[in-house]
Design a protein around this motif. Sequence first.
Motif, PDB file in Angstrom:
ATOM      1  N   ARG A  36       0.828  -1.222   0.000  1.00 41.17           N
ATOM      2  CA  ARG A  36       0.000   0.000   0.000  1.00 41.17           C
ATOM      3  C   ARG A  36       0.859   1.267   0.000  1.00 41.17           C
ATOM      4  O   ARG A  36       0.385   2.311  -0.408  1.00 41.17           O
ATOM      5  CB  ARG A  36      -0.960  -0.012   1.176  1.00 41.17           C
ATOM      6  N   ILE A  37       2.129   1.198   0.454  1.00 41.42           N
ATOM      7  CA  ILE A  37       2.961   2.404   0.381  1.00 41.42           C
ATOM      8  C   ILE A  37       3.799   2.421  -0.884  1.00 41.42           C
ATOM      9  O   ILE A  37       4.552   3.365  -1.120  1.00 41.42           O
ATOM     10  CB  ILE A  37       3.870   2.548   1.620  1.00 41.42           C
ATOM     11  N   LEU A  38       3.637   1.410  -1.723  1.00 48.09           N
ATOM     12  CA  LEU A  38       4.429   1.359  -2.956  1.00 48.09           C
ATOM     13  C   LEU A  38       4.120   2.530  -3.897  1.00 48.09           C
ATOM     14  O   LEU A  38       5.055   3.151  -4.435  1.00 48.09           O
ATOM     15  CB  LEU A  38       4.194   0.017  -3.655  1.00 48.09           C
ATOM     16  N   PRO A  39       2.831   2.885  -4.115  1.00 46.69           N
ATOM     17  CA  PRO A  39       2.574   4.015  -5.029  1.00 46.69           C
ATOM     18  C   PRO A  39       3.264   5.299  -4.593  1.00 46.69           C
ATOM     19  O   PRO A  39       3.788   6.045  -5.442  1.00 46.69           O
ATOM     20  CB  PRO A  39       1.049   4.164  -4.955  1.00 46.69           C
ATOM     21  N   GLU A  40       3.269   5.559  -3.284  1.00 50.57           N
ATOM     22  CA  GLU A  40       3.916   6.782  -2.785  1.00 50.57           C
ATOM     23  C   GLU A  40       5.406   6.768  -3.093  1.00 50.57           C
ATOM     24  O   GLU A  40       5.984   7.754  -3.566  1.00 50.57           O
ATOM     25  CB  GLU A  40       3.659   6.879  -1.283  1.00 50.57           C
TER      26      GLU A  40
END
Lengths: 419, 438
Positions: B168-172
Amino acid sequence: MTTRRDRRWLRVAIPFAVLVTLITGTLLVHAAEQPDPADADFLSPASSAGIGSSKLADRLRRRGVAVVRETSTAGALAATSDGDATLLVTTPGLADLDRLSRFDGLPAGTRVVLVGPEQAALARTDWPIRQDGEHLWTTAVIDAGCADPVATAAGPAAVGRLRYATAPCYAGALLTTTWGGLTITAVGAADPFRNDRIDEHGNGALAAGLLARTSRVVWLDVHHRDVQPSPSPSPSSRSTETPFAGPSTGQTPRETGAPGDPGDAAPADRAQGPDQPNPLAEAFPPALWATLALLGLALLALAAAAARRLGTPVAEPLPSRVPADETMLGHARLYQRAHAREESLDILRAAARRRITAHLGLPAGATVEDIAESAGYQVDDVREVLAGFRPDNDAELVSAANAVQHLVREITGFEGDQP
Amino acid sequence: MITRRFAVLLAAGLPLPALLPAPWPAVGGVLFVVAGLALIDLITAGRLDGMQLRRDGDRTVWLGNTATTRLTVTNTAERFVRLGLRDSWVPSAGAGPLSHSLALDPGASGTVTTTLTPTRHGDRPAVRVTLRSYGPLGLAYRQRRRSWNAGVTPPWTLRVLPRFPSRRILPEKLARLRVMDGTLVTRGRGHGTEFDVLREYVIGDDVRSIDWRASARHQDVVVRTWRPERDRRVYCVLDTGRTSAVRVGDAPRLDAAIDAALLLAVLAARADDRVDLLALDTAVRARVEGGGHRVQLPRVIDAMASLEPALVETDFALLGRELLRRDRKRALVVIFTALDTAPMIEGLLPVLPRLAARHKVIVAGVRDPAVARMASLSSTPTAADVHTAAAAERVLFERDRVRDVLSRSGATVVDADAATFAGKVADVYLLLKATGRL
C-alpha cells in the motif's frame, strides 16, 4: 526455566505425600494388627493361636469347670437351658444377642459374659448396658478400683478399650449388671481372654474369675453373622424355622457351620449346596442376555468401523514461538527477584541523562550542573532526580522512577513513546 | 474393513432375540446374516489397483488468497467403483473439503476440487491421497496401507508467496521515484548525475545547467537535464538465522524483513536497477543473481517465499566471502537482520569494514515495538514496571551502542518498528538514489 517452574509443585507435594503415606500406612498396619472377630481362631477354646483362647479353656478345665463349645446362638441357648451355666459370648457383634435377650431365651440365674460388646450390638438387646464414648486405639491396663471380688483378686488388667456407662470397675471397662434374673458382665477388651495376653498383668485371673463362678461354661464361638433369617415364604421352611422347639433342630447348625449359610435355612435349600446356580443369572430371561450380547457386538463393530481412518493426520513443521522480548522480560524479573532497585534506577537515570543531553545539545559527559543550567532548573532539584538517594523499598523506587520520567518529559517536551 | 452401516445393521437385529423363541440361535443368525452380507460386499467392491491419479491447478498463491487444485481420478479397472477419497495437505495449507466421494464406471474419470487457503508462506506440499472403495451395500470397504496410498499420490507443491503488506505504500514511493526521474517535474540539475537529454531552456531552469557548446550549435539556449543513475546493483541479504526466528508482534522477524526486501526489490526494479538476493544463515539458503530486469523480480519473490528461519547462529564470514569475491561489482548491500548485540559485534562487525570499503552497506534491523512501550512508565507504575522499564532501557542502550559501532564501521543503519520498517528502508534507498551515492 520452564522445567524448574514445572517441578516447583513437588516442593509442596513431596512432604504432603510423605505425610499421607505415613498416616495411611499406620492406619493400615493398625487395622491389620487388630484381631478380626470373623477369624475362626478368634477367642476360640479350640485354637492355640495368639488370638485363640485354648489356655483359658485349659485353666477353666483344671479348675473343674466344664467347657462346652457352641458354634451357633441356637446351640448356646439349648446348652444353657439346664441352668447354672455361664454363657461366654466372644463375638457379640456376630452372635444373635436379640434372641439371647428375649425373656424366653436364657433361664434365670444364667451368667452372661460379653467380650467387648459395641453399642451397635448392645442396641439389639434390652439389656441396660450402654457404651460410653468411642473405643480407644489400643487396650489400656487399668487398676481394678472397685469392690468386686474377682476384680480385686485379679488386680490391674488390660481391659480398657471400650467403656460402659455407670460401670464402677476398671474405670468403666468392666460392667456387671442384672436383668431379668440374668447376671450380665461386659468386659471392655478381648485381651484378658487371648492366648498371647493372658499371662500379662492380672488378665488370666480376671478372665478365669469371671467364668469360674458356675460349674459349666457355654462358650459361644461364632465367627459369622448368626442372626435369625427373615421368615421364608415357603411353608415347609417355616415349619423348621422354630429353633427353640427342641434340641434336635438346635444341633443341626453346629454340624454345618458353613460361613454365609444362614444356619436355619430349609434342608431342601441346603441340599443343593455348591451346585446352586447364580441367582442373578436366573433372575432375567436368556433373551435379555442374548440381546445384551448382540448390543455389545454392535458397539464393538461401531468401534472397529470408527478405528480405521481415511488417511492419518499430517504433521506440521511449526515455526518458532519465542517472542522477541523474552530475554528482556527475563532480565526484568531477575532484577525484581534480586531486589536490584538501585541498579534499575541507575539504568533509568543514565538513560534519562543521555536523552536530556542529546535534547539540549550538550556533550555526552555533561554534569548535573550543566544540565540544570541549560534547562533552567535548580541544580539541587536536578541532582535530586538524576543522582539522588538510594531507594530502600519499592515505593521509593517507584516515586524516584516517576520523578526521572517527569523530568525527561518536562525538558524534552516529549509525551509519547520514547524513540 | 466394516463401516458404521454394519454396526447399525447388527443393532437393527436387537429385537429378534426377544421376539423369537430361541434367543441364542437368533443372535447367531443375525451375526451370520450380517457378516455374510459384509463379506459379499467386500468381494464385490471395486479394486483400488486400477485407480490413476492426476493433479493440476495453481502452483503459486499470495498469502491471504485462495488457490484451487483439481485431482482427477481415472478408473482403468473393469469394474464399477465407489470411492471415498481424502486429499491430505499439511495443516497450514488450509485445505478443504477434507473428504470427497466419487462413483466411477470402468474407463471413466472424476475430478474433485480442493480449495487451499494457506496460513503461512513457503512451500506447502500435498502429502497423501487416501483411497477407499466401498461395496454396493456400503457394509464393507477396501483400503490399502498408508505407504501404498503415498505411492499413488501425485506430487504437488503450492508455493505460497509472502504477504506484502507494504504494497500500500508502494505508489507513494514510486511517485517519489518519478519525481527524481524528472518525468513529473523537470528541475534543472540535480536528482542524479547521469546525463539524460538536451532540451530548450525555459524560464525557471537553473542557469548553471546551460550547455554553452550545444547552445552555440543550436542557435538557441539549451540546457542539459540529468537523471538518476541506472543499472546500479542492489543486493538484498536476508539473515535467516536464529535472530530472525523470534516473534515481533505476531509474526517471525523474518516476515518483516521479507516484506521490506520485497518493497525494495520492486522499487529498485522500477528504477531500472538490478536486484540480487542472498539468504543465508550457516549456509546459503537462497541465491538469485544475474538475469534481466524484468525476469529478475519474479525470481526474487519466488526465492523469498521458500525461506524459513533456522535456529542457528548466522555465519557472517560466509557473507563476507560471498560479497568480497573478485568479480563482484560495487553494489548497494542491504543486510536485513536484527540489531542484537552479540551476533552484530562478534559476527558482522569484523567483516563490515572490508564490506563497506567495497560496497555501500545498509544494516536494517526490525525493532520490537514492545521494548519502547515498556521503557516508558505508565501513570501508576508498580515496582515490577520500573524493573521492566530498566531492562527495556538497557536493551535500547545496547541497541544504540550497536548502531553507533556499525555506523562508525561505515554502514548506514536502519532501525525501525515492524510497521514502518519497509518504508524506512525504501526511504534510505531513495535518498541514496537521489543524491547519486549508489
